[in-house]
Design an enzyme around this catalytic site. Structure first.
Site, PDB file in Angstrom:
ATOM      1  CD  GLU A   1      45.145  19.198 -18.357  1.00  0.00           C
ATOM      2  OE1 GLU A   1      43.983  19.491 -18.051  1.00  0.00           O
ATOM      3  OE2 GLU A   1      45.458  18.150 -18.947  1.00  0.00           O
TER       4      GLU A   1
HETATM    5  C1  ACM Z   1      45.060  19.454 -22.995  1.00  0.00           C
HETATM    6  O1  ACM Z   1      43.872  19.378 -23.360  1.00  0.00           O
HETATM    7  N1  ACM Z   1      45.390  19.163 -21.748  1.00  0.00           N
HETATM    8  C2  ACM Z   1      46.117  19.857 -23.919  1.00  0.00           C
END
Ligand code: ACM
Length: 505
Positions: free
Chosen positions: A310
């Site tokens: 992310e």
């Molecule tokens: C995640 O759930 N951002 C690895």
């Protein structure tokens, strides 16, 4: 006789007399199995109130009648490296004359002790003594794991958990033959490990938690206490420092880690994807060399997890450049880098970098390709499909804790129904190091909530990681789950009494 995870083979003769543990029962161990012997004796002492002395005797110095000492059946532990398949394999033989536990290594012996405890009455898991007939049915169990990596992740960044709380969790993992604990040590809301030379990481960076709690951090000595406690229980700690995103706590602590040189405000919300280290600044790499260098020195296990998920505030080209550079930086410490699957966007990772998959059981576009990229580059993968393996998804029948973004809520049956080799096309048994169930802690501020979300779904990842592949058999799994949960009740675990299971206690 209900075992979970399901063993490879279990043979019993219903007419055979059971083993009965008595006040005079001794534990006899070879020196190499002394640690699992000590842990077994401590647990049995606590729950039975018996003395349970431990004698350490080399295997070749034992008499043929070693099972019966002074007329009282004994429990013997030893290692036999010829036991196949290795590693982590064991044979457990329970007879009226005694119990014999043989492992291919110390981990195998430990797993034999966990199986023995599942065969004894549930009160064997209790934190105080009670009067019982401590009987285990006669059986021979031959067992070994399917996958080398059987893990759970605990996010201590969104909410902090103390050393004692993590150690309790480690005991719970070990009881299910799980062998890796991934600690998510940094995120936007908190930095949880002391790093020499960077005092504000724990000064400013550790002072926050989701919702405005007080935060906290591990000193190097605290971290070692976790690592050592885990090692005795055959559990490897996999520490994660998540970069280049999920870094607001570090960016608040040190202005020079920001591209604009301005420190960020501490953050206690639950948004993701807004923070990034300065990618084209050498200060960032001096910082990361210190962090991962010290982490490598503190960590006996082979893996350092560098996050990589992310990173929505990092331009794509910078992200790929960063992925190569930081994977090489971690590899230079002598450890194997592990990254969330987005790092597969780079085709220039340090060779052998392990990828951790967190998209869905039915992958959305692009994610499979990113995971296959690790395999192409000589790495293996850890499977954590979020819609089945994430322990922080809500239950269908109770929304008091947990999230729903990963196609949640997630039932116990769904957590148990996925098959690691069926998720990403082209990623098969040989490519898969193992499985992991992460617990993110945005909604988890105490041990009671942790245990509510983790139990019973942790049993699913334990079974998928350990037991040989076979067609999903929910009624069989559910019934064994109900049996072993009697031990959870005895030990005081606040598990969720999902209406999917007919609980026995
Ligand atoms: C995640 O759930 N951002 C690895």
């Amino acid at each position: 006789m209900s075992l979970l995870p399901r063993p490879r083979s279990q043979r019993s003769d219903p007419s055979a007399e059971p083993f009965v543990l008595e006040s005079g029962t001794r534990v006899i161990t070879s020196p190499e199995a002394a640690t699992p012997a000590r842990l077994l004796a401590e647990a049995l002492r606590t729950s039975t109130g018996y003395a349970i002395p431990v004698d350490t005797v080399a295997a070749d110095e034992r008499g043929a009648d070693h099972l019966a000492t002074g007329g009282c059946p004994a429990i013997t532990l030893s290692i036999d490296e010829r036991l196949t398949p290795t590693p982590e394999a064991y044979r457990l033989t329970v007879t009226a004359e005694g119990v014999d536990l043989v492992g291919s290594d110390a981990a195998g012996v430990l797993y034999a002790t966990q199986t023995l405890r599942q065969l004894l009455p549930p009160a064997t898991w209790a934190p105080q003594a009670s009067a019982q007939v401590w009987e285990a049915a006669a059986v021979v169990v031959d067992d070994a794991p399917r996958f080398a990596y059987r893990g759970v992740m605990l996010d201590v960044a969104r909410h902090f958990f103390t050393v004692a709380q993590v150690q309790r969790f480690i005991d719970q993992l070990a009881s299910l033959k799980l062998n890796h604990l991934h600690l998510h040590l940094s995120d936007d809301q908190g930095w949880r490990l002391e790093i020499a030379g960077w005092p504000e990481l724990t000064g400013i960076g550790a002072a926050t938690a989701v919702g405005g709690g007080e935060g906290g951090f591990y000193t190097a000595a605290d971290y070692r206490a976790i690592v050592d406690y885990a090692a005795d229980r055959a559990i490897t700690i996999v520490p994660e420092i998540d970069v280049p995103g999920h870094t607001n706590a570090a960016l608040a602590a040190y202005p020079e880690l920001n591209a604009d040189g301005v420190a960020r405000e501490p953050y206690t919300g639950t948004e993701v994807g807004f923070s990034s280290l300065a990618i084209r600044s050498e200060t960032t790499y001096a910082f990361l060399e210190d962090v991962f260098g010290q982490l490598a020195a503190l960590t006996p296990g082979p893996y350092l997890h560098l996050g990589g998920d992310e990173a929505l505030a990092t331009p794509e080209a910078d992200f790929r450049w960063f992925a190569r550079r930081v994977s090489e930086l971690v590899a230079a410490t002598g450890k194997t880098a592990v990254a969330w699957h987005e790092f597969g966007a780079s085709g220039e990772l340090a060779p052998g970098t392990v990828g951790q998959y967190w998209n869905y059981v039915a992958p959305e576009p692009g994610h499979s390709e990113q995971l296959r990229s690790f395999v192409r580059q000589g790495g293996r993968v850890i499977m954590s499909p979020a819609d089945a393996a994430y322990l922080d998804m809500q239950y269908p029948d109770d929304d008091s804790a947990g999230l729903t973004w990963a196609d949640g809520p997630t039932s116990v049956e769904r957590s148990a129904a996925w098959e690691p080799t069926d998720v990403v096309a082209g990623v098969g048994e040989e490519d898969i190091l193992g499985v992991e169930a992460p617990l993110w802690t945005e909604t988890v501020g105490d041990v009671e909530t942790l245990e509510f979300l983790v139990f019973p779904r942790i049993a699913s990842v334990a079974e998928i990681g350990w037991s040989e592949r076979r067609a999903a058999d929910w009624p069989d799994f559910r019934d064994r789950l109900a049996e072993i949960a009697r031990g959870w009740s005895a030990s005081g675990i606040a598990f969720h009494r999902s209406p999917e299971v007919d609980w026995l206690s």
